[in-house]
Design a protein around this motif. Structure first.
Motif, mmCIF file in Angstrom:
data_model
loop_
_atom_site.group_PDB
_atom_site.id
_atom_site.type_symbol
_atom_site.label_atom_id
_atom_site.label_comp_id
_atom_site.label_asym_id
_atom_site.label_seq_id
_atom_site.Cartn_x
_atom_site.Cartn_y
_atom_site.Cartn_z
ATOM 1 N N UNK A 1 0.840 -1.193 0.000
ATOM 2 C CA UNK A 1 0.000 0.000 0.000
ATOM 3 C C UNK A 1 0.878 1.248 0.000
ATOM 4 N N UNK A 2 0.511 2.209 -0.825
ATOM 5 C CA UNK A 2 1.304 3.433 -0.947
ATOM 6 C C UNK A 2 0.542 4.629 -0.373
ATOM 7 N N UNK A 3 1.264 5.718 -0.221
ATOM 8 C CA UNK A 3 0.639 6.955 0.241
ATOM 9 C C UNK A 3 -0.435 7.408 -0.733
ATOM 10 N N UNK A 4 -0.224 7.156 -2.020
ATOM 11 C CA UNK A 4 -1.227 7.523 -3.022
ATOM 12 C C UNK A 4 -2.534 6.763 -2.776
ATOM 13 N N UNK A 5 -2.443 5.497 -2.379
ATOM 14 C CA UNK A 5 -3.646 4.712 -2.066
ATOM 15 C C UNK A 5 -4.391 5.332 -0.886
ATOM 16 N N UNK A 6 -3.633 5.762 0.119
ATOM 17 C CA UNK A 6 -4.245 6.388 1.298
ATOM 18 C C UNK A 6 -4.956 7.677 0.899
ATOM 19 N N UNK A 7 -4.284 8.487 0.060
ATOM 20 C CA UNK A 7 -4.882 9.751 -0.379
ATOM 21 C C UNK A 7 -6.178 9.499 -1.131
ATOM 22 N N UNK A 8 -6.187 8.492 -1.992
ATOM 23 C CA UNK A 8 -7.398 8.180 -2.760
ATOM 24 C C UNK A 8 -8.521 7.710 -1.845
ATOM 25 N N UNK A 9 -8.188 6.862 -0.874
ATOM 26 C CA UNK A 9 -9.188 6.348 0.058
ATOM 27 C C UNK A 9 -9.798 7.477 0.900
ATOM 28 N N UNK B 1 -9.880 10.615 0.007
ATOM 29 C CA UNK B 1 -10.379 11.650 -0.924
ATOM 30 C C UNK B 1 -9.685 12.996 -0.666
ATOM 31 N N UNK B 2 -8.356 12.927 -0.569
ATOM 32 C CA UNK B 2 -7.556 14.142 -0.416
ATOM 33 C C UNK B 2 -6.388 14.065 -1.393
ATOM 34 N N UNK B 3 -5.669 15.175 -1.532
ATOM 35 C CA UNK B 3 -4.495 15.184 -2.394
ATOM 36 C C UNK B 3 -3.352 14.418 -1.737
ATOM 37 N N UNK B 4 -2.367 14.062 -2.559
ATOM 38 C CA UNK B 4 -1.192 13.355 -2.052
ATOM 39 C C UNK B 4 -0.471 14.222 -1.016
ATOM 40 N N UNK B 5 -0.370 15.525 -1.282
ATOM 41 C CA UNK B 5 0.312 16.422 -0.348
ATOM 42 C C UNK B 5 -0.410 16.478 0.995
ATOM 43 N N UNK B 6 -1.749 16.550 0.951
ATOM 44 C CA UNK B 6 -2.521 16.620 2.196
ATOM 45 C C UNK B 6 -2.370 15.332 3.001
ATOM 46 N N UNK B 7 -2.380 14.196 2.310
ATOM 47 C CA UNK B 7 -2.203 12.925 3.006
ATOM 48 C C UNK B 7 -0.847 12.875 3.699
ATOM 49 N N UNK B 8 0.185 13.350 3.009
ATOM 50 C CA UNK B 8 1.527 13.354 3.590
ATOM 51 C C UNK B 8 1.584 14.250 4.824
ATOM 52 N N UNK B 9 0.985 15.443 4.711
ATOM 53 C CA UNK B 9 0.994 16.375 5.846
ATOM 54 C C UNK B 9 0.242 15.792 7.048
ATOM 55 N N UNK B 10 -0.886 15.163 6.782
ATOM 56 C CA UNK B 10 -1.699 14.604 7.866
ATOM 57 C C UNK B 10 -0.934 13.517 8.614
ATOM 58 N N UNK B 11 -0.269 12.657 7.894
ATOM 59 C CA UNK B 11 0.454 11.556 8.531
ATOM 60 C C UNK B 11 1.748 12.021 9.197
ATOM 61 N N UNK C 1 -9.824 16.325 8.619
ATOM 62 C CA UNK C 1 -9.105 15.750 7.471
ATOM 63 C C UNK C 1 -8.000 14.823 7.952
ATOM 64 N N UNK C 2 -7.280 15.249 8.996
ATOM 65 C CA UNK C 2 -6.208 14.409 9.535
ATOM 66 C C UNK C 2 -6.772 13.072 10.039
ATOM 67 N N UNK C 3 -7.902 13.140 10.726
ATOM 68 C CA UNK C 3 -8.515 11.910 11.227
ATOM 69 C C UNK C 3 -8.928 10.999 10.079
ATOM 70 N N UNK D 1 8.059 14.491 0.517
ATOM 71 C CA UNK D 1 8.203 13.386 -0.410
ATOM 72 C C UNK D 1 7.224 13.391 -1.559
ATOM 73 N N UNK D 2 6.483 14.479 -1.724
ATOM 74 C CA UNK D 2 5.527 14.577 -2.827
ATOM 75 C C UNK D 2 6.246 15.066 -4.078
#
Length: 339
Positions: A9-17, A19-29, A39-41, A315-316
């Motif tokens: 599983x990649x960060x891109x998969x998490x972002x898609x699940x 429903x946020x951008x790749x950058x937002x997913x990275x910041x949240x984690x 959004x972080x939750x 890392x984006x």
């Protein structure tokens, strides 16, 4: 036949699940402060559901960050550089990042000295701010940290550069003048060696071509000063007394245009509409009438550059090449429509 090894599983998969951008997913984690709690939750829930495990090497890099970013400029006293730096520092402040500001004063040797000093301080990223929109030499591709070029784009297409869209600005200026019924439009600009001067002229001509029109007389180039605006406009009005609008390449030039129009007994905007460029508010709003101008959005450019550095640190993939950011029209009294 055995099933192939399942894909991690990649960060891109998490972002898609989530429903946020790749950058937002990275910041949240990564517990960055500029992500809404809800959004972080949601991102963390998606990561748990997918069994996402951040790369251990990446975690090590995150742990080794210095929390500092370098701002390397060539002209700290320049009027265009300051708002870019303000926008970048606003963004860095929101992310609780320390900033090292270095002024190379247009000297390549001094710039290399500052660059090595920033790297020795283990900055996490660097923004290079130029004094004009002409291309500048790249710092190279072998630097250990992400670099974003702001205002002056790098001459290497593999670098990431952000610069105002001067071509669109030229089009926008002419389209506004056409929309208020002006058809006899002249152009007075600054140093013809500047990319900004040529890009604004190209945009202006494109808008006139689309309307089946052309500039009145040749475009006039010299310096970015009020004095030049006055001299050029006097000459234009002597040769072409029926001019009904002037597109000035800067607000300083526009101020000189106003003086020259008034000196001939004409009225602005009734007889001649005037539009400038840069939206230098102290000058534009201190003129009579106030000057309509194109705003290059320099503070936003600085914020965008900072955001790209944040994303690269996280890392984006921020891409490469030169990106032209939008400009906007600010209407004031020098272009009121005729009744």
């Amino acid at each position: 036949m055995a099933d192939p090894t399942p894909r991690a599983t990649t960060l891109r998969d998490v972002a898609a699940q989530a429903r946020v951008s790749l950058a937002t997913a990275s910041k949240a984690l990564n517990d960055r402060g500029d992500v809404a709690p809800a959004t972080r939750d949601r991102v963390r829930a998606a990561a748990d559901a997918l069994g996402f495990t951040p790369n251990h090497v990446a975690r090590g890099l995150l742990a080794g960050r210095s929390g500092t970013v370098g701002l390397l400029t060539s002209d700290l006293e320049g009027r265009f550089v300051i708002p870019i730096l303000m926008g970048a520092e606003d963004a860095f402040g929101a992310g609780q990042v320390n900033v090292f500001l270095c002024d190379a004063r247009g000297d390549a040797i001094r710039e290399q000295h500052h660059l090595q000093a920033l790297l020795s301080r283990r900055v996490d990223g660097i923004i290079v701010v130029g004094r004009q929109t002409d291309q500048r030499p790249s710092l190279g591709q072998d630097l250990p940290v992400p670099v974003v070029y702001a205002y002056a784009p790098s001459d290497d297409p593999h670098d990431l550069s952000l610069t105002p869209d001067n071509y669109s600005g030229g089009r926008l200026a002419i389209e506004h003048l056409l929309s208020i019924g002006r058809t006899r439009i002249a152009h007075v600009s600054g140093d013809p060696a500047y990319a900004a001067a040529q890009d604004r002229l190209a945009g202006a001509r494109a808008a006139l071509d689309h309307a089946g029109l052309a500039l009145v007389g040749d475009p006039m180039f010299a310096s970015w000063t009020e004095h030049w605006g006055r001299d050029a406009t006097r000459a234009l009005l002597e040769r072409h007394p029926d001019i009904d609008a002037v597109f000035a390449g800067s607000d300083q030039i526009a101020r000189g245009v106003l003086d020259a129009v008034h000196a001939t007994g004409r009225r602005v905007p009734d007889d001649v509409a005037v539009i400038g460029y840069d939206n230098w508010e102290a000058l534009a709003t201190g003129s009579t009438p106030e000057i309509t101008s194109i705003d290059a959005g320099l503070q936003n450019l600085g914020r965008q550059a900072a955001q790209r550095v944040f994303d690269a640190i996280d890392g984006v993939d921020t891409g490469e090449g030169t990106h032209h950011l939008p400009v906007r029209l600010v209407i004031r009294g020098s272009t009121i429509a005729r009744r």
